[in-house]
Design a protein around this motif. Structure first.
Motif, PDB file in Angstrom:
ATOM      1  N   ALA A   5     112.603 -71.449  48.110  1.00 27.01           N
ATOM      2  CA  ALA A   5     113.240 -71.917  46.875  1.00 27.01           C
ATOM      3  C   ALA A   5     112.838 -73.341  46.532  1.00 27.01           C
ATOM      4  O   ALA A   5     112.842 -73.719  45.367  1.00 27.01           O
ATOM      5  N   VAL A   6     112.455 -74.131  47.545  1.00 23.67           N
ATOM      6  CA  VAL A   6     112.143 -75.532  47.289  1.00 23.67           C
ATOM      7  C   VAL A   6     110.746 -75.693  46.682  1.00 23.67           C
ATOM      8  O   VAL A   6     110.553 -76.439  45.723  1.00 23.67           O
ATOM      9  N   ASN A   7     109.760 -74.947  47.241  1.00 23.77           N
ATOM     10  CA  ASN A   7     108.399 -75.153  46.730  1.00 23.77           C
ATOM     11  C   ASN A   7     107.967 -74.133  45.662  1.00 23.77           C
ATOM     12  O   ASN A   7     106.852 -74.196  45.163  1.00 23.77           O
ATOM     13  N   LEU A   8     108.850 -73.223  45.296  1.00 19.56           N
ATOM     14  CA  LEU A   8     108.515 -72.239  44.252  1.00 19.56           C
ATOM     15  C   LEU A   8     108.353 -72.937  42.898  1.00 19.56           C
ATOM     16  O   LEU A   8     109.120 -73.848  42.570  1.00 19.56           O
ATOM     17  N   ILE A   9     107.352 -72.512  42.156  1.00 13.73           N
ATOM     18  CA  ILE A   9     107.013 -73.105  40.854  1.00 13.73           C
ATOM     19  C   ILE A   9     108.255 -73.244  39.951  1.00 13.73           C
ATOM     20  O   ILE A   9     109.068 -72.323  39.841  1.00 13.73           O
ATOM     21  N   GLU A  10     108.384 -74.437  39.327  1.00 18.20           N
ATOM     22  CA  GLU A  10     109.600 -74.712  38.542  1.00 18.20           C
ATOM     23  C   GLU A  10     109.516 -74.217  37.108  1.00 18.20           C
ATOM     24  O   GLU A  10     110.524 -73.966  36.464  1.00 18.20           O
ATOM     25  N   GLN A  11     108.295 -74.079  36.604  1.00 19.79           N
ATOM     26  CA  GLN A  11     108.139 -73.669  35.207  1.00 19.79           C
ATOM     27  C   GLN A  11     108.761 -72.285  34.974  1.00 19.79           C
ATOM     28  O   GLN A  11     108.648 -71.390  35.802  1.00 19.79           O
ATOM     29  N   GLU A  12     109.411 -72.134  33.828  1.00 18.71           N
ATOM     30  CA  GLU A  12     110.066 -70.860  33.506  1.00 18.71           C
ATOM     31  C   GLU A  12     109.387 -70.220  32.296  1.00 18.71           C
ATOM     32  O   GLU A  12     109.007 -70.911  31.360  1.00 18.71           O
ATOM     33  N   TRP A  13     109.268 -68.904  32.330  1.00 17.13           N
ATOM     34  CA  TRP A  13     108.719 -68.191  31.175  1.00 17.13           C
ATOM     35  C   TRP A  13     109.797 -67.382  30.461  1.00 17.13           C
ATOM     36  O   TRP A  13     109.578 -66.845  29.410  1.00 17.13           O
ATOM     37  N   ILE A  14     110.978 -67.278  31.113  1.00 14.87           N
ATOM     38  CA  ILE A  14     112.128 -66.676  30.427  1.00 14.87           C
ATOM     39  C   ILE A  14     112.968 -67.816  29.896  1.00 14.87           C
ATOM     40  O   ILE A  14     113.311 -68.732  30.645  1.00 14.87           O
ATOM     41  N   LEU A  15     113.275 -67.798  28.623  1.00 12.84           N
ATOM     42  CA  LEU A  15     113.993 -68.922  28.047  1.00 12.84           C
ATOM     43  C   LEU A  15     115.503 -68.659  28.054  1.00 12.84           C
ATOM     44  O   LEU A  15     115.944 -67.515  27.897  1.00 12.84           O
ATOM     45  N   PRO A  16     116.301 -69.691  28.234  1.00 12.47           N
ATOM     46  CA  PRO A  16     117.758 -69.511  28.262  1.00 12.47           C
ATOM     47  C   PRO A  16     118.284 -69.026  26.907  1.00 12.47           C
ATOM     48  O   PRO A  16     117.650 -69.244  25.878  1.00 12.47           O
ATOM     49  N   GLY A  17     119.442 -68.400  26.947  1.00 15.63           N
ATOM     50  CA  GLY A  17     120.050 -67.906  25.720  1.00 15.63           C
ATOM     51  C   GLY A  17     119.459 -66.596  25.261  1.00 15.63           C
ATOM     52  O   GLY A  17     119.335 -66.345  24.073  1.00 15.63           O
ATOM     53  N   ASN A  18     119.056 -65.746  26.218  1.00 17.72           N
ATOM     54  CA  ASN A  18     118.522 -64.430  25.835  1.00 17.72           C
ATOM     55  C   ASN A  18     119.637 -63.383  25.814  1.00 17.72           C
ATOM     56  O   ASN A  18     120.794 -63.686  26.077  1.00 17.72           O
ATOM     57  N   ARG A  19     119.258 -62.145  25.512  1.00 21.90           N
ATOM     58  CA  ARG A  19     120.248 -61.105  25.243  1.00 21.90           C
ATOM     59  C   ARG A  19     120.733 -60.314  26.455  1.00 21.90           C
ATOM     60  O   ARG A  19     121.483 -59.351  26.297  1.00 21.90           O
ATOM     61  N   THR A  20     120.268 -60.624  27.660  1.00 16.58           N
ATOM     62  CA  THR A  20     120.694 -59.821  28.819  1.00 16.58           C
ATOM     63  C   THR A  20     122.177 -60.049  29.113  1.00 16.58           C
ATOM     64  O   THR A  20     122.731 -61.086  28.781  1.00 16.58           O
ATOM     65  N   CYS A  21     122.793 -59.054  29.767  1.00 17.93           N
ATOM     66  CA  CYS A  21     124.196 -59.189  30.164  1.00 17.93           C
ATOM     67  C   CYS A  21     124.308 -60.276  31.242  1.00 17.93           C
ATOM     68  O   CYS A  21     123.338 -60.539  31.948  1.00 17.93           O
ATOM     69  N   PRO A  22     125.477 -60.879  31.428  1.00 21.29           N
ATOM     70  CA  PRO A  22     125.643 -61.810  32.551  1.00 21.29           C
ATOM     71  C   PRO A  22     125.391 -61.075  33.871  1.00 21.29           C
ATOM     72  O   PRO A  22     125.767 -59.914  34.015  1.00 21.29           O
ATOM     73  N   GLY A  23     124.727 -61.732  34.808  1.00 23.32           N
ATOM     74  CA  GLY A  23     124.495 -61.130  36.125  1.00 23.32           C
ATOM     75  C   GLY A  23     123.420 -60.068  36.124  1.00 23.32           C
ATOM     76  O   GLY A  23     123.410 -59.195  37.002  1.00 23.32           O
ATOM     77  N   CYS A  24     122.487 -60.122  35.161  1.00 28.36           N
ATOM     78  CA  CYS A  24     121.482 -59.064  35.042  1.00 28.36           C
ATOM     79  C   CYS A  24     120.369 -59.237  36.078  1.00 28.36           C
ATOM     80  O   CYS A  24     119.705 -60.266  36.126  1.00 28.36           O
ATOM     81  N   ALA A  25     120.156 -58.198  36.896  1.00 28.83           N
ATOM     82  CA  ALA A  25     119.129 -58.281  37.933  1.00 28.83           C
ATOM     83  C   ALA A  25     117.734 -58.116  37.346  1.00 28.83           C
ATOM     84  O   ALA A  25     116.767 -58.637  37.884  1.00 28.83           O
ATOM     85  N   LEU A  26     117.634 -57.400  36.245  1.00 32.17           N
ATOM     86  CA  LEU A  26     116.343 -57.239  35.565  1.00 32.17           C
ATOM     87  C   LEU A  26     115.798 -58.606  35.163  1.00 32.17           C
ATOM     88  O   LEU A  26     114.642 -58.941  35.379  1.00 32.17           O
TER      89      LEU A  26
END
Lengths: 301, 96
Positions: A5-26
């Protein structure tokens, strides 16, 4: 160096505020998949929860190019994208087909099988939330025995789930793997490995679904871990026909191979409210037999 | 082989934050980090970050201590479940 978790790449390609349900594993699995591909991919998604995640025109919640394709044609669409990239001479871009269990086990199997037989160069990822969750939790080929769904509302499903990974293995693919959203680093490593291999690569991801399976949002990770600890999901990879247990399944096997009883897993979710004692015993025997087979096949124990 | 310029015959979406609106409004419980317990905060080192790893929404930033973007956090509570030292508690949302 091993990824953590410490050295894993920080950049995100999923942006916050998307339509998935809370707690979505997908969403969690997709997030780490795109990290492993470093965004250097073109995604094709059929009708599924992943389409919902990608969002509605004119905004998308994912920072990679994506094609929305009809339900039955994910494999064909990926084949076309690969051909297009080849024609334009573009290298270093992975084509990722990202479909749900309905779009893989049931509706998309023919185009996927065709593409796998042609050995087209793409990664096919099936995120398995064990039902048509996007349209109201109807039963799919991957819904487990005894689970109540929109189309099996009274007694629950009476059939076993389809072993899609074994079907894909039978196509003679260079890389086949199973993973779980509850083990994101294992998933990350597998996608990263798959990225370097040529040919059709199939990865199956177990993704617990809180609203569909009827458990609290916060328990997503725990439910996924329980599925692995009870042996209902086995984490493995098959590279050029060599079978290896990985991550939690490997440590389970190394610790003597004793699984937790499946009963706990069924009690934890509302969808199994009508499961009978006979069905639990039947499933326990099924799990035991499959686990024994996996232990027998594993080359890394 | 020539390639044609795209005349925008097909519709393309552009990436954007908050595609589904301010998703923080969906929340009924809100995560709160106890800096006395949180491992990175206590040791003042970049370590642990399991909350960041498991967050399905990508709203947690690796920091000392990690910070949560409450504008978009949907309040699922996964971070509070995976924290090895129970530093994150889910409190009732005040605006409810």
């Amino acid at each position: 160096m091993k990824t953590n978790a410490v050295n894993l790449i920080e950049q995100e390609w999923i942006l916050p505020g998307n339509r998935t349900c809370p707690g979505c594993a997908l969403s969690l699995a997709y997030r780490h998949t795109l990290k492993a591909l470093e965004g250097q991919c073109i995604v094709t998604v059929p009708a599924s929860c992943a389409t919902v995640l990608h969002g509605m025109y004119p905004i998308t919640a994912v920072n990679v190019p994506c094609v929305n394709t009809p339900f039955a044609s994910t494999g064909a669409s990926a084949t076309g994208l690969v051909a297009g990239l080849k024609a334009l001479g573009k290298k270093g871009i992975t084509v990722l087909a990202f479909a749900g269990d309905g779009g893989t086990h049931d509706i998309g199997i023919q185009s996927l099988s065709g593409a796998a037989e042609r050995q087209n160069d793409f990664i096919y990822m099936c995120y398995d939330n064990e039902g048509y969750m996007n349209t109201g939790n109807q039963r799919s080929g991957s819904t487990p025995l005894g689970a109540v769904s929109g189309t099996t509302p009274v007694l629950g499903k009476q059939q076993y789930q389809k072993d899609m990974t074994a079907i894909m293995e039978a196509h003679g693919l260079p890389y086949v793997a199973t993973c779980s959203a509850s083990y994101p680093l294992d998933l990350y490593e597998k996608v990263k490995k798959a990225r370097t291999i040529e040919g059709t690569r199939f990865i199956h991801v177990h993704t617990p679904c809180p609203p569909g399976w009827l458990f609290p949002f916060s328990d997503t990770i725990r439910i996924g871990e329980m599925a692995v600890e009870t042996g209902l999901v086995v984490l493995y990879e098959i590279e050029d026909g060599i079978f290896r247990l990985t991550s939690a399944s490997e440590s389970l096997a190394l610790k003597g191979g004793t699984l937790q009883p499946v009963r706990e897993y069924f009690i934890s979710q509302g969808r199994f409210k009508t499961i009978t004692e006979e069905q639990i015993d039947e499933l326990q025997n099924w799990v035991n037999a499959r686990w024994k087979h996996c232990l027998h096949r594993a080359t890394n124990l | 082989m020539g390639t044609r310029e795209c005349n925008h015959i097909c519709d393309e979406s552009s990436p954007g934050i908050g595609e589904a609106g301010i998703t923080g409004e969906w929340r009924i419980v809100v995560p709160s980090i106890d800096e006395k317990k949180c491992i990175p905060a206590r040791s003042n080192k970049p370590t642990c970050f399991l909350c960041w790893l498991y967050c399905p929404e990508a709203v947690i930033t690796k920091g000392i201590p990690p910070s949560i973007n409450l504008e978009y956090c949907k309040g699922c509570g996964i971070c509070s479940q995976v924290c090895p030292v129970q530093a994150i508690t889910m409190l009732p949302e005040e605006k409810m």
